[in-house]
Design an enzyme around this catalytic site. Structure first.
Site, mmCIF file in Angstrom:
data_model
loop_
_atom_site.group_PDB
_atom_site.id
_atom_site.type_symbol
_atom_site.label_atom_id
_atom_site.label_comp_id
_atom_site.label_asym_id
_atom_site.label_seq_id
_atom_site.Cartn_x
_atom_site.Cartn_y
_atom_site.Cartn_z
ATOM 1 C CG HIS A 34 74.813 29.424 68.844
ATOM 2 N ND1 HIS A 34 75.539 29.401 67.682
ATOM 3 C CD2 HIS A 34 75.518 30.206 69.707
ATOM 4 C CE1 HIS A 34 76.618 30.152 67.809
ATOM 5 N NE2 HIS A 34 76.644 30.639 69.040
ATOM 6 C CD GLN A 58 82.948 39.021 73.000
ATOM 7 O OE1 GLN A 58 81.937 39.400 73.559
ATOM 8 N NE2 GLN A 58 83.198 37.732 72.802
ATOM 9 C CG ASP A 150 83.335 29.868 74.201
ATOM 10 O OD1 ASP A 150 84.394 29.960 73.573
ATOM 11 O OD2 ASP A 150 82.222 29.851 73.658
ATOM 12 C CD GLN A 153 82.033 33.441 76.805
ATOM 13 O OE1 GLN A 153 82.589 34.275 76.095
ATOM 14 N NE2 GLN A 153 81.001 32.745 76.372
#
Ligand code: PAF
Length: 280
Positions: A34, A58, A150, A153
């Site tokens: 992050h 989700q 991800d 995603q």
């Protein structure tokens, strides 16, 4: 830096901002992966908003919604030290003011969700797209930053932005790994010492796949056999090969192949994902 937990105040603060806005959507439990998104956003924008929201819609039944790590104070410190202007950390009742089961959702088509993670996580990407769209609307961000770990995603969000003409640039950010190549994930916190060692075989399989490909072991079968052998202590959900540009499964691999793995660890049943481009 402001920590905001309600939509009204967020909208007021967003109105006051001058210059570009970069958004880093997260579910918190921030790690160096992050941090790399946040650093890039800070370098490329006048203002950065980090959202911290464990998005219930989700998660599927039986998943780790309740035990998902929550550490707002620590996360806020990381954001503050990284030059973030606003942390948006709403409660579920603030984000979803109406019945959670009666919401207008953004549902990506089967062609992109009925594979890989979407196969075992029914409705997951509806929840992701819907919350991400809300965050785009609320922050009016010019750019939004997503990790390539991800990968499905990221692909689906890029498609949503194209299909629905969101006025935002999606910035993909490379996977961040520990020294021993374990891909960083908030879920790594669940792993026992023994499981962490076992989990290393996921990235090992991927790096081996790349090596085999570069050495000319051109069949999918050879790569799958080698990977499954390495991951014999894990419950492998999938090892899949898609074209990095279309996410269509490939019968034969080539220089555009993205290899993706999802596997569960044996003690805590932690679901981990990782991926690698065979050629880069
Ligand atoms: O990748 C995540 O952490 C989440 O799926 C996201 C994009 C923050 C949406 O809740």
């Amino acid at each position: 830096m402001k920590i905001i937990d309600n939509i009204k105040e967020l909208k007021e603060e967003i109105k006051k901002l001058q210059g570009s806005v970069g958004l880093v959507p997260t579910m918190g439990a921030l790690h160096n992966g992050h941090k790399s998104l946040i650093d890039k956003a800070v370098a490329e924008n006048d203002n950065v908003v980090v959202s911290i929201f464990v998005n219930p819609i989700q998660f599927c039944a039986g998943e780790d919604l309740d035990k998902y790590p929550r550490q707002l104070q620590k996360d806020a410190e990381l954001c503050e030290n990284s030059g973030v202007k606003i942390v948006f950390a709403p409660k579920v009742s603030e984000m979803y003011q109406e019945d959670k089961n009666n919401l207008t959702l953004i549902c990506p088509p089967y062609s992109v969700v009925d594979k890989l993670c979407g196969k075992s996580r029914a409705g997951h990407f509806d929840g992701v797209c819907s919350v991400v769209a809300k965050l785009f609307n609320l922050t009016k961000a010019n750019r939004a930053y997503f990790g390539q770990k991800d990968a499905q995603q990221l692909f689906i969000i890029q498609k949503m932005v194209r299909d629905l003409d969101f006025d935002i640039e999606i910035v993909p950010c490379p996977i961040v790994r520990e020294k021993d190549n374990l891909a960083l994930s908030s879920r790594n916190k669940y792993l026992s010492e023994n499981e962490r060692k076992i989990a290393l075989n996921i990235s090992k399989s991927l790096f081996e796949a790349k090596r085999l490909y570069k050495e000319g072991a051109l069949t999918k079968r050879a790569i799958i056999d080698n990977s499954l052998k390495l991951m014999s202590d894990l419950d492998v959900e999938y090892i899949e090969f898609v074209d990095k540009n279309t996410f269509v499964e490939q019968d034969e691999i080539n220089n555009n192949t993205l290899v993706l793995i999802a596997a569960k660890t044996p003690e805590t049943n932690t679901r981990l994902i990782d991926n690698i481009l065979l050629w880069e």
